[in-house]
Write an enzyme that holds these catalytic residues in place. Structure first.
Site, PDB file in Angstrom:
ATOM      1  CG  ASP A   1       4.901  -3.048   3.613  1.00 52.48           C
ATOM      2  OD1 ASP A   1       5.566  -2.795   2.597  1.00 52.48           O
ATOM      3  OD2 ASP A   1       3.724  -3.456   3.590  1.00 52.48           O
ATOM      4  NE  ARG A   2       5.740   2.453   2.754  1.00 54.99           N
ATOM      5  CZ  ARG A   2       6.925   1.832   2.709  1.00 54.99           C
ATOM      6  NH1 ARG A   2       7.602   1.590   3.831  1.00 54.99           N
ATOM      7  NH2 ARG A   2       7.447   1.423   1.565  1.00 54.99           N
TER       8      ARG A   2
ATOM      9  CB  CYS B   1       6.049   6.073  -0.838  1.00 52.23           C
ATOM     10  SG  CYS B   1       5.118   4.610  -0.282  1.00 52.23           S
ATOM     11  CG  ASN B   2       1.697   6.340  -5.668  1.00 48.63           C
ATOM     12  OD1 ASN B   2       0.949   7.151  -6.219  1.00 48.63           O
ATOM     13  ND2 ASN B   2       2.849   5.967  -6.205  1.00 48.63           N
ATOM     14  CB  THR B   3       1.043   2.817  -0.043  1.00 46.35           C
ATOM     15  OG1 THR B   3       0.911   2.110  -1.274  1.00 46.35           O
ATOM     16  CG2 THR B   3       0.113   2.188   0.976  1.00 46.35           C
ATOM     17  CB  ALA B   4       3.896   7.008   2.220  1.00 51.85           C
TER      18      ALA B   4
ATOM     19  CB  THR C   1       0.269  -1.269  -2.890  1.00 49.98           C
ATOM     20  OG1 THR C   1      -0.409  -0.126  -2.344  1.00 49.98           O
ATOM     21  CG2 THR C   1       1.715  -0.913  -3.198  1.00 49.98           C
TER      22      THR C   1
ATOM     23  CE  LYS D   1       8.125  -2.064  -1.932  1.00 46.01           C
ATOM     24  NZ  LYS D   1       8.743  -0.782  -1.549  1.00 46.01           N
TER      25      LYS D   1
ATOM     26  CB  CYS E   1       3.099   1.183  -6.812  1.00 42.80           C
ATOM     27  SG  CYS E   1       4.439   0.496  -5.791  1.00 42.80           S
TER      28      CYS E   1
END
Length: 238
Positions: free
Chosen positions: A42-43, A77-80, A121, A165, A195
């Site tokens: 999980d990022r 995936c934005n946070t990635a 997120t 999710k 997100c």
């Protein structure tokens, strides 16, 4: 594509690539190599220091698509994108940045001093992934970011992302409508869906204001890149 973060968001991204492609036959669509590995750590947890880094797992995914002949890498995936620099350096292929794609579209819809909401997120918000990054066009404007409060994040935004999710789409939509409504009441003229789970359940109608869908923005850039490559090959063919 480095996918699986999460699986439904990966499918949504593929669907938006299809929707953005001006094709009348199978052969005119964008060829895509997908490494969809939901087991990537999980990022958001990694950013908070409460979980392992996803970098090595994402690099493994990237090496698979490189070996498969990919000419471009994208990550829905934005946070990635907090690990974007390391991935680009190690994998050695061109990459499109999801945040840049979204910011270019923000610049098209906001006024010279627009007030833009951001739903994302907690890691994306706290890292400044959006607010500290500017496109050339956006830099010429005095954009004001309108962010969820700590209570709105913990009560609505993060539970909504978790609900999507888990396949609980109705719950996710209800919570995100509350979060979008709070931003709108504080003066947001539009909201960035930052997100990839969020645009699965929230759009301009349900948010009751214009939205910038980062997933769709990146999909449009993928199609543009692919068509440019196709045109170059056609011109180079005797």
């Amino acid at each position: 594509m480095l996918g699986g973060m999460g699986p439904l968001a990966t499918l949504d991204f593929l669907r938006k690539i299809l929707a953005a492609t001006p094709a009348s036959s199978d052969q005119q669509h964008v060829p895509v190599l997908v490494s969809s590995i939901p087991q990537i750590p999980d990022r958001a947890s990694a950013f908070r220091g409460t979980g392992p880094s996803p970098l090595n797992a994402m690099l493994d995914c990237g090496r698979r698509v490189v070996a498969g002949g990919a000419g471009l890498i994208v990550i829905p995936c934005n946070t990635a994108h907090l690990w974007f620099g390391e991935l680009r350096s190690e994998l050695g292929l061109p990459m499109l940045h999801m945040v840049d794609a979204a910011l270019d579209e923000v610049a098209q819809i906001c006024g010279p001093e627009g007030r833009i909401g951001l739903l994302a997120t907690d890691a994306t918000l706290d890292s400044g992934l959006y607010c500290k990054r500017t496109s050339n066009t956006l830099a010429r404007r005095k954009v004001q970011w309108c962010l969820p409060t700590e209570a709105e994040r913990s009560d609505w935004v993060m539970p909504a992302i978790a609900a999507v999710k888990a396949g609980e789409l109705s719950t996710g939509r209800t919570l995100l409508q509350l979060a979008a409504g709070a931003l709108r009441q504080r003066g947001a003229q539009a909201v960035v869906l930052g997100c990839t789970e969020i645009p699965i359940v929230l759009d301009a109608d349900s948010a009751n204001m214009p939205v910038v869908d980062a997933t769709a923005a990146l999909a449009r850039q993928v199609v543009r890149w692919s068509m440019e490559q196709r045109n170059r090959r056609a011109l180079a063919t005797p």
